[in-house]
Structure formats: structure tokens, C-alpha cells
Design an enzyme around this catalytic site. Sequence first.
Site, PDB file in Angstrom:
ATOM      1  N   ARG A 100      26.724  -5.728  -9.571  1.00 22.56           N
ATOM      2  CA  ARG A 100      27.463  -6.695  -8.753  1.00 22.56           C
ATOM      3  C   ARG A 100      28.002  -5.991  -7.518  1.00 22.56           C
ATOM      4  NH1 ARG A 100      25.195  -9.931 -11.355  1.00 22.56           N
ATOM      5  NH2 ARG A 100      26.025 -11.659 -12.620  1.00 22.56           N
ATOM      6  N   GLU A 118      26.722 -11.658   0.470  1.00 23.75           N
ATOM      7  CA  GLU A 118      25.272 -11.784   0.425  1.00 23.75           C
ATOM      8  C   GLU A 118      24.832 -13.064   1.131  1.00 23.75           C
ATOM      9  OE1 GLU A 118      24.002 -11.425  -3.650  1.00 23.75           O
ATOM     10  OE2 GLU A 118      24.576  -9.322  -3.752  1.00 23.75           O
ATOM     11  N   HIS A 139      19.027  -8.634  -3.523  1.00 25.86           N
ATOM     12  CA  HIS A 139      19.411  -9.085  -4.865  1.00 25.86           C
ATOM     13  C   HIS A 139      18.185  -9.541  -5.673  1.00 25.86           C
ATOM     14  CE1 HIS A 139      23.111 -10.733  -7.212  1.00 25.86           C
ATOM     15  NE2 HIS A 139      22.168 -10.303  -8.040  1.00 25.86           N
TER      16      HIS A 139
END
Length: 356
Positions: free
Chosen positions: A236, A265, A283
Site C-alpha cells: 500500500r 494514484e 499498481h
Amino acid sequence: MAPIPIRTVLISDSVDPRCRAVLEENGIRVTEKQNMKNDELIAEIKDYDGLVVRSATKVTADIIYAANNLKIIGRAGTGVDNVDVDAATRKGVIVMNTPSGNTISAAELTCALLMSLSRNVPQAAMSMKQGNWDRKKFMGAELYGKVLGIVGLGRIGKEVASRMQSFGMRTIGYDPITPPDVSASWGVEQMSLEQLWPQCDYITVHTPLMPSTVGLLNDETFAKCKKGVKVVNCARGGIIDEAALLRALESGQCGGAGLDVFVEEPPKDRSLVDHPNVISCPHLGASTKEAQARCGEDIALQIIDMVKGNSKSSTTLPIPHLKNTFLELCLCEGTSVISEKLRLMEEEVFAKIQIL
């Protein structure tokens, strides 16, 4: 446990088609609507019994309170940090996830970043595409004989350890939940973080994001590490303090970073992304066909189990006497049993990190 009546489900993110298929095969009416804004979801959710999300949808308290019939929120992925679990609990809504669905994919990406950091693979490939042939510039180092520190020894940490041991790495780690004798059976020696930091050539983090793990790697901890230590974060954004990481890269205290996740993000501040010693991905930890199919099917099957009253689901519930803390419970034939791996750490336990 008693059956839970679920007749309609809204899927608000891109989830593998197997999710819808399983639900419809069991008589549940499914609607898919993606890319909704918060107010659009509030208007849409009112009459649904269930909501399935992945990562894009942020299930806020406003959304939960607007859902008159909502009984279940299912996240097709690991963790539930995009769901307001406290609000769901207050409204009596069950929150479910698929903690094992992404395990192999996330572990493999972690290993890929560790290997790429050791041999500068992405940088060398880009240089070749630019017409260069520069062998000296991309001199690497073997992983063999190096020390890998794994912070967080749950499903993913365990899989990373077994794979990197195949390269001849010594694996050490820290986890406030997994007993040292259990991790020792995987070849991971547990120790305190104060003992771990100075030994590592590489560090990878696999913890939940919670107040006690925000900025776990910071200026102070980087200073305790070997000069040139390389770090990986496929867990994370925020577990590694991004400003501190940039300072460590600039000073040479950190020799490189592999980042799949960011605080924001996509990141607007591209200082880390553009740094020559950083390998970054958008990601991708769970972005494999296998992981998405597994998560989509798993969350649908959990919902069906709830409907039939024979749940063996991974359900995240708050523990009343602990603030912002959760246990992952396995509901087996009506009996709540604490899962062998508590992947959403209790904050009181993980707070040990700050005092060791």
C-alpha cells in the site's frame, strides 16, 4: 448462520465476468455500472441488496447510509481500505473480501521488482530502445547470498520468501502475528525491526496500511539501514514515506526502489517515478488474468454462501473495544473462527512496531 436474502447486486468496478456469471447462475439479478461519481453511486445504490467493488470505488459512509437495502459489500481483492467498515458495521452491513485471490500475483511482482533492481533490467531495456549499447552503465549485483528483510509475513510475505530463497537469499522478517516458529518453518528468521534494518540488502513490505504502519520506512529507519539498501513496496502506498525515500535515494542511503503503489494514484508528484534508481508500476500487483478471475469468482461464491447460510467467507469485522482495528474472521458453518492468518492486523498488536 442464518441465510441472508440477496436478490440484487450492483457491480461498480471492473470485475472479472465470472463474478456476474456465478451470481446470476444462483438467481441473483446483477447490474454493472462503472466509473460512477460519488453522487451517482449514492443515487444508484438505494435499492440494491449487495455491492461488489474492486479498487476504484470508494465506499464512503454517505454511500452506505444511502443504501436502504444493502446487506453485503464485497471487495474483489485484498484488504478493505476503500470501504468505510465502521459505517458499514453501524448499519449492519457485512464487508467481505478475497484475501487469498491476489497472493501469487502480488508475490510474483514483488520478486520481479527485486530482480529488476538487482540487474537494472528496465533501465537497460529502455537504453536499448534508444539505440544504445552500454554494458558498463548497468552493472548489477547477484541476489545470491544477499539478505532480504520481509516486513509482514502473511500470505504474500510467505510466498515471496520461498521464491527468493530459490535465488540463495537469506530471508529475515518481522510480523507481530505470525509466530517465529511458524515463519522458521518457511526459512524466515524473525527478529525485531531494530535488529532487521541494519542487516538487509533488500527490504520488501507486506503490511496493511493503518496509522501504525504509515511511514514505517522513514528518515529514521533509512538511517539505520545499510548504505545502498534497496526497497520494494507492492502493498500500500504510504507504508514507505515517499519524501524520506526520495531523500534517501538522493543521498545514496537507498540504492534503488521498486514501487507498485503510491500515496496518490496516479501520482501527481513524479519525483520518485522519474528518479533513475526507481522502477515503478501503475499498481499492477493484482493485474493478472488469474488473480482477477480468482477474486471475481471468490467474492461471488462468498455472497452465495451467505445467501445459503453456509458461509465459509473471509469477512472483515471491527473489534468493538479497539479503535480502527479489524480481525479477518472465517465464518465456517455458522461458527466464527479466527483465521490462521490475520491479514488485517490488530492495530494494538502492530503498534509494537513503533516501540521496538
